[in-house]
Scaffold this motif. Sequence first.
Motif, PDB file in Angstrom:
ATOM      1  N   ALA A 114       0.792  -0.972  -0.034  1.00  0.00           N
ATOM      2  CA  ALA A 114       0.036   0.142   0.096  1.00  0.00           C
ATOM      3  C   ALA A 114       0.895   1.309  -0.200  1.00  0.00           C
ATOM      4  CB  ALA A 114      -0.544   0.195   1.043  1.00  0.00           C
ATOM      5  N   VAL A 115       0.341   1.834  -0.368  1.00  0.00           N
ATOM      6  CA  VAL A 115       1.311   3.625  -0.628  1.00  0.00           C
ATOM      7  C   VAL A 115       0.008   4.830  -0.448  1.00  0.00           C
ATOM      8  CG1 VAL A 115       2.178   5.754  -2.026  1.00  0.00           C
ATOM      9  CG2 VAL A 115       2.420   2.761  -3.040  1.00  0.00           C
ATOM     10  N   LEU A 116       0.473   5.361   1.123  1.00  0.00           N
ATOM     11  CA  LEU A 116      -0.832   6.139   2.143  1.00  0.00           C
ATOM     12  C   LEU A 116       0.107   7.636   1.285  1.00  0.00           C
ATOM     13  CD1 LEU A 116      -0.465   3.330   3.175  1.00  0.00           C
ATOM     14  CD2 LEU A 116      -1.775   4.794   5.039  1.00  0.00           C
ATOM     15  N   LEU A 117      -0.807   8.319   0.983  1.00  0.00           N
ATOM     16  CA  LEU A 117      -0.552  10.396   0.659  1.00  0.00           C
ATOM     17  C   LEU A 117      -0.479  10.340   2.440  1.00  0.00           C
ATOM     18  CD1 LEU A 117      -0.690   9.509  -1.587  1.00  0.00           C
ATOM     19  CD2 LEU A 117      -1.442  11.952  -2.183  1.00  0.00           C
ATOM     20  N   PRO A 118      -0.181  11.868   2.477  1.00  0.00           N
ATOM     21  CA  PRO A 118      -0.762  12.502   4.233  1.00  0.00           C
ATOM     22  C   PRO A 118      -2.265  12.891   4.295  1.00  0.00           C
ATOM     23  CG  PRO A 118       1.196  13.656   2.866  1.00  0.00           C
ATOM     24  CD  PRO A 118       0.737  12.627   1.674  1.00  0.00           C
ATOM     25  N   VAL A 119      -2.871  11.401   4.998  1.00  0.00           N
ATOM     26  CA  VAL A 119      -3.874  11.204   5.576  1.00  0.00           C
ATOM     27  C   VAL A 119      -4.432  10.374   6.795  1.00  0.00           C
ATOM     28  CG1 VAL A 119      -4.717  10.396   2.838  1.00  0.00           C
ATOM     29  CG2 VAL A 119      -3.642   8.019   4.697  1.00  0.00           C
ATOM     30  N   ARG A 120      -5.618  10.823   7.156  1.00  0.00           N
ATOM     31  CA  ARG A 120      -5.509   9.660   8.734  1.00  0.00           C
ATOM     32  C   ARG A 120      -6.307   8.642   8.032  1.00  0.00           C
ATOM     33  NH1 ARG A 120     -10.002   8.209  11.781  1.00  0.00           N
ATOM     34  NH2 ARG A 120      -9.650   8.057  13.779  1.00  0.00           N
ATOM     35  N   ILE A 121      -5.769   7.722   8.874  1.00  0.00           N
ATOM     36  CA  ILE A 121      -6.601   5.856   9.203  1.00  0.00           C
ATOM     37  C   ILE A 121      -7.659   6.231  10.224  1.00  0.00           C
ATOM     38  CG2 ILE A 121      -6.464   3.476   8.546  1.00  0.00           C
ATOM     39  CD1 ILE A 121      -5.601   5.851   5.893  1.00  0.00           C
TER      40      ILE A 121
END
Length: 165
Positions: A114-121
């Motif tokens: 997975a690739v995560l941009l600046p986010v809230r999970i």
Amino acid sequence: MAVSDSVVLGAGVRVLKPDLVNLYGCTIGDETRIGPFVEIQAGATVGARCKIQSHCFICEGVRIGDEVFVGHGVMFTNDLWPRATDDEGHLLGADDWSLKATVIGNKASIGSGAVLLPVRIGEGALVAAGAVVTRDVADFAIVAGNPARIIGDVRKRRPNSTGRS
């Protein structure tokens, strides 16, 4: 590669191959396990009882809650406008960009690749393997795809935790 003296390690942390990681200036919570070929940068935090699988990149600005699973090869990002140079062609430096945070809620799981941009999970959320997460993910949501979209709720799909029917 190594575990720098600048790392704050909680009690019972296991770095499976300390000579094959690059950890510096970060904080790792109690009983967390870190696999080989992982980089965790200064300013990142990993909570207690997490599993960080091999080949992950956890950059500055990432905060991972407690009991989080991060699969093999997960990539976090912290810049929404990455550039090497300015308009005049001069190399950009440390002061020429804006850090954007990523926050992973307690008990979330991030699938391999997975690739995560600046986010809230959100808490208990599940990010499918290979997903590209460009937006915040709600608590207990299951997301998949590129860009990642909600495909379910872990509270409705979770298999029996004992493995028995």
